[in-house]
Design a protein around this motif. Structure first.
Motif, PDB file in Angstrom:
ATOM      1  N   GLY A 185       0.797  -1.228   0.000  1.00  0.00           N
ATOM      2  CA  GLY A 185       0.000   0.000   0.000  1.00  0.00           C
ATOM      3  C   GLY A 185       0.824   1.268   0.000  1.00  0.00           C
ATOM      4  O   GLY A 185       0.307   2.355  -0.291  1.00  0.00           O
ATOM      5  N   ASN A 186       2.123   1.160   0.308  1.00  0.00           N
ATOM      6  CA  ASN A 186       2.936   2.371   0.401  1.00  0.00           C
ATOM      7  C   ASN A 186       3.351   2.931  -0.959  1.00  0.00           C
ATOM      8  O   ASN A 186       3.966   3.996  -1.022  1.00  0.00           O
ATOM      9  CB  ASN A 186       4.170   2.124   1.273  1.00  0.00           C
ATOM     10  N   HIS A 187       3.039   2.215  -2.033  1.00  0.00           N
ATOM     11  CA  HIS A 187       3.307   2.818  -3.350  1.00  0.00           C
ATOM     12  C   HIS A 187       2.458   4.074  -3.545  1.00  0.00           C
ATOM     13  O   HIS A 187       2.814   4.940  -4.349  1.00  0.00           O
ATOM     14  CB  HIS A 187       3.024   1.808  -4.465  1.00  0.00           C
ATOM     15  N   TYR A 188       1.337   4.174  -2.811  1.00  0.00           N
ATOM     16  CA  TYR A 188       0.506   5.377  -2.887  1.00  0.00           C
ATOM     17  C   TYR A 188       1.173   6.575  -2.222  1.00  0.00           C
ATOM     18  O   TYR A 188       0.772   7.716  -2.444  1.00  0.00           O
ATOM     19  CB  TYR A 188      -0.840   5.144  -2.198  1.00  0.00           C
ATOM     20  N   ALA A 189       2.174   6.318  -1.373  1.00  0.00           N
ATOM     21  CA  ALA A 189       2.723   7.359  -0.512  1.00  0.00           C
ATOM     22  C   ALA A 189       3.960   8.042  -1.076  1.00  0.00           C
ATOM     23  O   ALA A 189       4.397   9.063  -0.532  1.00  0.00           O
ATOM     24  CB  ALA A 189       3.054   6.776   0.870  1.00  0.00           C
ATOM     25  N   ARG A 190       4.522   7.483  -2.154  1.00  0.00           N
ATOM     26  CA  ARG A 190       5.731   8.119  -2.700  1.00  0.00           C
ATOM     27  C   ARG A 190       5.883   7.785  -4.182  1.00  0.00           C
ATOM     28  O   ARG A 190       5.802   6.630  -4.572  1.00  0.00           O
ATOM     29  CB  ARG A 190       6.977   7.660  -1.934  1.00  0.00           C
ATOM     30  N   ASN A 191       6.073   8.827  -5.000  1.00  0.00           N
ATOM     31  CA  ASN A 191       6.314   8.679  -6.445  1.00  0.00           C
ATOM     32  C   ASN A 191       5.261   7.791  -7.114  1.00  0.00           C
ATOM     33  O   ASN A 191       5.573   6.839  -7.827  1.00  0.00           O
ATOM     34  CB  ASN A 191       7.726   8.123  -6.688  1.00  0.00           C
ATOM     35  N   LEU A 192       4.001   8.146  -6.884  1.00  0.00           N
ATOM     36  CA  LEU A 192       2.888   7.353  -7.395  1.00  0.00           C
ATOM     37  C   LEU A 192       2.816   7.383  -8.924  1.00  0.00           C
ATOM     38  O   LEU A 192       2.488   6.366  -9.552  1.00  0.00           O
ATOM     39  CB  LEU A 192       1.582   7.864  -6.777  1.00  0.00           C
ATOM     40  N   LEU A 193       3.112   8.512  -9.536  1.00  0.00           N
ATOM     41  CA  LEU A 193       3.122   8.578 -10.998  1.00  0.00           C
ATOM     42  C   LEU A 193       4.186   7.645 -11.572  1.00  0.00           C
ATOM     43  O   LEU A 193       3.933   6.899 -12.521  1.00  0.00           O
ATOM     44  CB  LEU A 193       3.384  10.013 -11.471  1.00  0.00           C
ATOM     45  N   TRP A 194       5.373   7.733 -11.023  1.00  0.00           N
ATOM     46  CA  TRP A 194       6.493   6.890 -11.476  1.00  0.00           C
ATOM     47  C   TRP A 194       6.108   5.416 -11.396  1.00  0.00           C
ATOM     48  O   TRP A 194       6.376   4.634 -12.312  1.00  0.00           O
ATOM     49  CB  TRP A 194       7.710   7.172 -10.602  1.00  0.00           C
ATOM     50  N   PHE A 195       5.440   5.065 -10.308  1.00  0.00           N
ATOM     51  CA  PHE A 195       5.006   3.688 -10.099  1.00  0.00           C
ATOM     52  C   PHE A 195       3.971   3.290 -11.149  1.00  0.00           C
ATOM     53  O   PHE A 195       4.060   2.214 -11.762  1.00  0.00           O
ATOM     54  CB  PHE A 195       4.422   3.546  -8.689  1.00  0.00           C
ATOM     55  N   ASP A 196       2.966   4.139 -11.376  1.00  0.00           N
ATOM     56  CA  ASP A 196       1.908   3.812 -12.331  1.00  0.00           C
ATOM     57  C   ASP A 196       2.449   3.652 -13.749  1.00  0.00           C
ATOM     58  O   ASP A 196       1.949   2.811 -14.519  1.00  0.00           O
ATOM     59  CB  ASP A 196       0.826   4.895 -12.321  1.00  0.00           C
ATOM     60  N   PHE A 197       3.442   4.446 -14.116  1.00  0.00           N
ATOM     61  CA  PHE A 197       4.051   4.324 -15.441  1.00  0.00           C
ATOM     62  C   PHE A 197       4.932   3.083 -15.552  1.00  0.00           C
ATOM     63  O   PHE A 197       5.458   2.793 -16.634  1.00  0.00           O
ATOM     64  CB  PHE A 197       4.870   5.572 -15.771  1.00  0.00           C
ATOM     65  N   GLY A 198       5.103   2.361 -14.442  1.00  0.00           N
ATOM     66  CA  GLY A 198       5.892   1.129 -14.476  1.00  0.00           C
ATOM     67  C   GLY A 198       7.372   1.381 -14.669  1.00  0.00           C
ATOM     68  O   GLY A 198       8.095   0.502 -15.173  1.00  0.00           O
ATOM     69  N   LEU A 199       7.846   2.546 -14.249  1.00  0.00           N
ATOM     70  CA  LEU A 199       9.246   2.905 -14.472  1.00  0.00           C
ATOM     71  C   LEU A 199      10.150   2.261 -13.428  1.00  0.00           C
ATOM     72  O   LEU A 199       9.749   2.071 -12.276  1.00  0.00           O
ATOM     73  CB  LEU A 199       9.401   4.431 -14.452  1.00  0.00           C
ATOM     74  N   PRO A 200      11.386   1.951 -13.812  1.00  0.00           N
ATOM     75  CA  PRO A 200      12.301   1.296 -12.869  1.00  0.00           C
ATOM     76  C   PRO A 200      12.851   2.282 -11.859  1.00  0.00           C
ATOM     77  O   PRO A 200      12.846   3.496 -12.078  1.00  0.00           O
ATOM     78  CB  PRO A 200      13.413   0.764 -13.790  1.00  0.00           C
ATOM     79  N   ALA A 201      13.327   1.750 -10.757  1.00  0.00           N
ATOM     80  CA  ALA A 201      13.977   2.601  -9.762  1.00  0.00           C
ATOM     81  C   ALA A 201      15.145   3.326 -10.408  1.00  0.00           C
ATOM     82  O   ALA A 201      15.887   2.747 -11.203  1.00  0.00           O
ATOM     83  CB  ALA A 201      14.452   1.758  -8.584  1.00  0.00           C
ATOM     84  N   ALA A 202      15.272   4.596 -10.098  1.00  0.00           N
ATOM     85  CA  ALA A 202      16.335   5.408 -10.701  1.00  0.00           C
ATOM     86  C   ALA A 202      17.117   6.090  -9.586  1.00  0.00           C
ATOM     87  O   ALA A 202      16.565   6.902  -8.843  1.00  0.00           O
ATOM     88  CB  ALA A 202      15.736   6.449 -11.652  1.00  0.00           C
ATOM     89  N   GLY A 203      18.384   5.754  -9.479  1.00  0.00           N
ATOM     90  CA  GLY A 203      19.195   6.286  -8.394  1.00  0.00           C
ATOM     91  C   GLY A 203      20.035   7.478  -8.775  1.00  0.00           C
ATOM     92  O   GLY A 203      20.672   8.078  -7.913  1.00  0.00           O
ATOM     93  N   ASP A 204      20.091   7.826 -10.073  1.00  0.00           N
ATOM     94  CA  ASP A 204      20.906   8.965 -10.477  1.00  0.00           C
ATOM     95  C   ASP A 204      20.230   9.677 -11.644  1.00  0.00           C
ATOM     96  O   ASP A 204      19.210   9.223 -12.186  1.00  0.00           O
ATOM     97  CB  ASP A 204      22.323   8.519 -10.857  1.00  0.00           C
ATOM     98  N   ALA A 205      20.831  10.794 -12.044  1.00  0.00           N
ATOM     99  CA  ALA A 205      20.233  11.610 -13.112  1.00  0.00           C
ATOM    100  C   ALA A 205      20.157  10.846 -14.420  1.00  0.00           C
ATOM    101  O   ALA A 205      19.191  10.997 -15.184  1.00  0.00           O
ATOM    102  CB  ALA A 205      21.037  12.895 -13.288  1.00  0.00           C
ATOM    103  N   GLY A 206      21.143  10.000 -14.696  1.00  0.00           N
ATOM    104  CA  GLY A 206      21.128   9.225 -15.928  1.00  0.00           C
ATOM    105  C   GLY A 206      19.962   8.251 -15.977  1.00  0.00           C
ATOM    106  O   GLY A 206      19.314   8.086 -17.020  1.00  0.00           O
ATOM    107  N   GLY A 207      19.690   7.605 -14.850  1.00  0.00           N
ATOM    108  CA  GLY A 207      18.566   6.676 -14.783  1.00  0.00           C
ATOM    109  C   GLY A 207      17.236   7.385 -14.950  1.00  0.00           C
ATOM    110  O   GLY A 207      16.325   6.873 -15.616  1.00  0.00           O
ATOM    111  N   VAL A 208      17.123   8.570 -14.349  1.00  0.00           N
ATOM    112  CA  VAL A 208      15.895   9.358 -14.498  1.00  0.00           C
ATOM    113  C   VAL A 208      15.702   9.756 -15.948  1.00  0.00           C
ATOM    114  O   VAL A 208      14.610   9.623 -16.513  1.00  0.00           O
ATOM    115  CB  VAL A 208      15.936  10.602 -13.593  1.00  0.00           C
ATOM    116  N   ALA A 209      16.751  10.243 -16.577  1.00  0.00           N
ATOM    117  CA  ALA A 209      16.665  10.690 -17.975  1.00  0.00           C
ATOM    118  C   ALA A 209      16.279   9.535 -18.895  1.00  0.00           C
ATOM    119  O   ALA A 209      15.465   9.704 -19.819  1.00  0.00           O
ATOM    120  CB  ALA A 209      17.991  11.299 -18.408  1.00  0.00           C
ATOM    121  N   ALA A 210      16.830   8.363 -18.654  1.00  0.00           N
ATOM    122  CA  ALA A 210      16.516   7.205 -19.495  1.00  0.00           C
ATOM    123  C   ALA A 210      15.054   6.805 -19.339  1.00  0.00           C
ATOM    124  O   ALA A 210      14.367   6.474 -20.328  1.00  0.00           O
ATOM    125  CB  ALA A 210      17.424   6.039 -19.141  1.00  0.00           C
TER     126      ALA A 210
END
Length: 391
Positions: A185-210
C-alpha cells in the motif's frame, strides 16, 4: 497549291483543337477551374484528411483527473460499438504490473481490443499482446505538490505511511519516520506517478533521464491535470474526434480539498522527486505542443468546450453541478466512497427529462465503476466485481 486529303484533315483537327483551347480558357476565366485544388495550409501543403482514432491505450494514473477522461472514453467507445479490454473486476491486478491474462475475454492469438483504459501498472510488452499495433498511447499527470495531498486524503486507510501519520503536516515534517519502502500500500505514498508508469527505480540523473525518454517514446500525448480543458482539446485534435466527443463532467472530485501552503507543496515535490522530474519534463512537452497547435486557436476551442459543458450541466443535472453522494437517489449514479475521510461527489439528474435524453445525461454522470459494469454486460452479458480500495 491544293493540299493532299491527309493534310487537310490535320488542318481541320488543328483548328478544332485551337477552338477547344480558347473555349476552355474563356470558361476558366469566367467560372474558375474545372476541378479546384484543395486549400493550402500555412505550411504550404494541402491539409490531409484524418480519420478518428479508435485504437486507444490510456494509462489511467491515480488522483490526476483520469476518471473524467475514462468517462469520455467509455461514452465514445459505447457509441461507436468499440471493444473494451476490461478487467475481471475493476483493476488489472494493480499494483502488480499489467498482464494480458488479466483482460476478460483475452486469448493468445485472438482479436485485439479497441480501448484499454482502466487502472493498471503499465507494462508495455503485455499491453502490446492485447492492443493493435497502431494504438494511440496517452496518459495524464499532475503536479506532485497537489497530487500528494490528494493521495494522502484518498488513500489514508490503505497506505500504512499515511495511516500512521496524525496529519499531512506531521507526515511532511518527517516522512521517513512513517514510510517503509516495499510495505503493501505504500506505493501510494511516494512517487505514485512513477510507479503507475511502471518505471524502474532510478538512483541517479542518468537513470531518471533514461526512464523519462522511454515515456516520450511510448506515449504520443500526456495531458496535464492543471490544464484539463486545454488537454482535452489537444487530445481531440490528436484523435481527430469531433469537439462534442470530449465534453465531459468532472468525476471523482472531492468536497473542499485542503489548501496547501507553498512550503507544503515544495516538501511534497521533494519527497516525490521522481514524480517531480517526470512532471517537469512532461509539462515542457505539453506547452511545446500548445505552441504548435496555436495559442489563439486553443483558447477559442477551450471556450467552446466550457460553454458546451455548462449547457449540458444546466440541461442534465439537478442543481447544475456535483452533489454529495448521499443526495443521489439512483445507485447507478452514486460514486464509490473510499474508506477514509475523502467525500467523493457525484451527479443527480434533473427530474422530467425525456427518456432518451435522460439516458444520454446519465451516461455523462455515470461513475467509472458502474459504467465498467455496463460495458461488461454489453460485451459479456454480465457485470461483476466489488470495488477495491482506491478503485
Amino acid at each position: 497549291m491544293k493540299l493532299p486529303p491527309a493534310c487537310r484533315r490535320l488542318q481541320v483537327l488543328a483548328a478544332a483543337l485551337g477552338i477547344c483551347v480558347t473555349i476552355g480558357f474563356v470558361v476558366q476565366l469566367l467560372v474558375g477551374p474545372f476541378q479546384r485544388r484543395p486549400p493550402v495550409a500555412p505550411g504550404g501543403r494541402p491539409p490531409q484528411p484524418c480519420q478518428p482514432r479508435t485504437h486507444l491505450v490510456f494509462l489511467k494514473t491515480h488522483k490526476t483527473g483520469s476518471s473524467s477522461v475514462v468517462n469520455l472514453l467509455h461514452r465514445f467507445g459505447e457509441a461507436h460499438g468499440l471493444r473494451f479490454a476490461l478487467p475481471h473486476r475493476y483493476q488489472f491486478g494493480y499494483p502488480s504490473p499489467f498482464q494480458a491474462s488479466r483482460v476478460k475475454g483475452y486469448r493468445p492469438g485472438g482479436p485485439p481490443f479497441d480501448i484499454l483504459c482502466h487502472h493498471m501498472r503499465f507494462n508495455l510488452p503485455e499491453v502490446q499482446k492485447v492492443m493493435p499495433n497502431d494504438s494511440f498511447y496517452f496518459s495524464i499527470v499532475r503536479d506532485p505538490g497537489t497530487l500528494g495531498e490528494s493521495a494522502f486524503s484518498y488513500y489514508r486507510a490503505v497506505a500504512p505511511a499515511f495511516r500512521r501519520a496524525p496529519s499531512l503536516s506531521a507526515f511532511l515534517a518527517a516522512p521517513g519516520r512513517f514510510y517503509e519502502a516495499g510495505a503493501r500500500g505504500n506505493h501510494y505514498a511516494r512517487n505514485l506517478l512513477w510507479f503507475d508508469f511502471g518505471l524502474p527505480a532510478a538512483g541517479d540523473a542518468g537513470g531518471v533521464a533514461a526512464a523519462v525518454a522511454e515515456v516520450d517514446r511510448v506515449f504520443a500525448l500526456v495531458l496535464l491535470a492543471e490544464h484539463f480543458d486545454e488537454s482535452l482539446v489537444l487530445l481531440r485534435d490528436a484523435l481527430c474526434w469531433a469537439e462534442e466527443d470530449v465534453a465531459a463532467f468532472a468525476h471523482n472530485g472531492r468536497r473542499a480539498p485542503a489548501a496547501l501552503s507553498g512550503a507544503q507543496a515544495a516538501r511534497l515535490r521533494a519527497w516525490n522527486a521522481l514524480d517531480w522530474a517526470l512532471y517537469v519534463h512532461l509539462n515542457r512537452s505539453f506547452w511545446r505542443r500548445v505552441e504548435a497547435f496555436g495559442a489563439a486557436r486553443l483558447r477559442a476551442e477551450v471556450g467552446r468546450l466550457r460553454e458546451r459543458r455548462a449547457a449540458l450541466a444546466r440541461r442534465c443535472l439537478r442543481g447544475g453541478g456535483p452533489v454529495a453522494a448521499g443526495d443521489i437517489a439512483e445507485s447507478r449514479l452514486r460514486p464509490f466512497q473510499p474508506p477514509g475521510r475523502a467525500e467523493i461527489l457525484g451527479y443527480a439528474l434533473r427530474a422530467g427529462l425525456p427518456p432518451a435524453e435522460r439516458e444520454r445525461c446519465a451516461r455523462l454522470a455515470t461513475p467509472e465503476l458502474q459504467y465498467k459494469d455496463i460495458l461488461d454486460r454489453r460485451q459479456f452479458g454480465s457485470g461483476n466485481g466489488t470495488a477495491p480500495p482506491g478503485a
